[in-house]
Design an enzyme around this catalytic site. Structure first.
Site, PDB file in Angstrom:
ATOM      1  N   THR A 149     -49.200 -11.865 -46.523  1.00 33.26           N
ATOM      2  CA  THR A 149     -49.170 -10.955 -47.671  1.00 33.26           C
ATOM      3  C   THR A 149     -49.217 -11.780 -48.935  1.00 33.26           C
ATOM      4  OG1 THR A 149     -47.909  -9.284 -48.876  1.00 33.26           O
ATOM      5  CG2 THR A 149     -46.620 -10.870 -47.611  1.00 33.26           C
ATOM      6  N   GLY A 150     -49.953 -11.308 -49.908  1.00 31.89           N
ATOM      7  CA  GLY A 150     -50.033 -12.064 -51.158  1.00 31.89           C
ATOM      8  C   GLY A 150     -51.374 -11.856 -51.826  1.00 31.89           C
ATOM      9  N   THR A 199     -48.117  -5.425 -48.981  1.00 33.13           N
ATOM     10  CA  THR A 199     -48.712  -5.277 -47.645  1.00 33.13           C
ATOM     11  C   THR A 199     -47.639  -5.301 -46.559  1.00 33.13           C
ATOM     12  OG1 THR A 199     -50.706  -6.342 -48.386  1.00 33.13           O
ATOM     13  CG2 THR A 199     -50.226  -6.590 -46.073  1.00 33.13           C
TER      14      THR A 199
END
Ligand code: ASP
Length: 329
Positions: A244-245, A193
């Site tokens: 993000t993740g 992302t």
């Protein structure tokens, strides 16, 4: 930091299995150049006295157009072999926010998210209605094959093989771009992302996030990126955050809002708040990923529990800093 910088910006291009051993020198250089370009695009807006919202949108558009990242062109594929794009943006001055989920034809999902703020009475639009709305707002529409990259397609094939699922038909007209820039994509695991947070010269913060979501996701799956409070949050009373993740974990913890709350209500430093939520809470829950943050007083922070995160930060009077691996500044 002695004096508050007039403006500041932090960007990420995804977190995951990003190590020196896994990236070739050419990939390393390409990612650093791409992060610098995006950060400079946002910084240019801020330097000229533009708003944090404009800076976030401008920098994210650069990352969406870059096939290296899992956002816009270069997005990850669903198990059905489609690109379904999510994005959100939030204005810390007004707490106004816009989000879109499951776009398939809008070139810049971040701009669609922003258009939701001014062009509708809503915060979040999903699916066909979201693309139709973006079109009605005059945002550029593309053939879905525009988002296709060979590397992400191969990642899908690998992901499906692991799950014992059939590989869908390759989209018609899909380019076979194994040479050129798209060939440098590093499959960083499920993530990738992009996000940007900014503080402008007027003292306002903003945050935005854009993604293709997790590779091999189910049709219709929505992650944290377009969810205000999970993947994105901004308040002038706390801070601006982009995540993000592994989205499912970020949603369950309300990561972006949780960091803001620790800053706003508990008075934690930005770095302490980010580290607490990522290194302690997210890790304890079994999730992985990272965040970038900026506060109205000019504090900047990032934190991630993966081996790397593509990232950059820049502020008035401070040089551009770009990082990829864990052991960098
Ligand atoms: N957070 C995104 C999602 O779950 C994925 C990513 O960060 O790469 O959709």
């Amino acid at each position: 930091m002695a004096t508050r910088p007039g403006w500041a910006l932090v960007a990420h291009g995804g977190a995951g299995e990003i190590t020196r051993g896994r990236l070739s020198p050419a990939q390393d250089a390409a990612y650093r150049a791409a992060m610098s370009l995006a950060a400079e695009a946002g910084a240019g807006v801020l330097r000229a006295g533009g708003s944090a919202m404009d800076a976030v949108e401008a920098a994210i558009q650069v990352l969406e157009d870059d096939p290296l990242f899992n956002a816009g062109r270069g997005a990850a594929f669903t198990a059905e072999g489609r690109n379904e794009l999510d994005a959100s943006i939030m204005d810390g001055a007004t707490l106004r926010a816009g989000a879109v989920a499951g776009l398939v034809t809008t070139r810049h999902p971040i701009s669609a998210a922003r258009a939701v703020i001014d062009g509708s009475a809503h915060v979040m639009l999903g699916g066909e209605g979201a693309d139709a709305f973006a079109r009605s707002q005059g945002l550029e529409q593309v053939d879905p094959v525009y988002f296709f990259t060979e590397r992400r397609w191969r990642a899908l094939e690998k992901g499906l093989a692991k799950l014992g699922l059939p590989v869908p038909a390759r989209p018609t007209g899909a380019p076979d771009d194994v040479s050129g820039k798209a060939a440098l994509v590093h499959e960083e695991g499920k993530h990738g992302t992009v996000g940007v947070v900014a503080l402008d010269a007027h003292g306002n913060v903003a945050a935005g996030t854009s993604t293709g979501g997790s590779s091999t996701k189910r049709w219709g799956r929505v992650g944290d990126s377009p969810i205000i409070g999970a993947g994105t949050y901004a308040s002038n009373r706390g801070c601006a955050v982009s995540c993000t993740g592994a989205g499912e974990y970020f949603i369950r913890l309300g990561v972006a809002h949780e960091i803001n709350a620790l800053v706003q209500h508990k008075g934690l430093s930005l770095q302490a708040a980010a580290d607490h939520v990522i290194q302690d809470e997210l890790t304890a829950l079994g999730g992985d990923g990272g965040v970038i943050c900026v506060a109205p007083d000019g504090q900047m922070a990032w934190s991630f529990n993966t081996t790397g995160m593509y990232r950059a930060r820049i502020a008035e009077g401070e040089p551009l800093v770009v990082g990829v691996y864990k052991d960098e500044a």
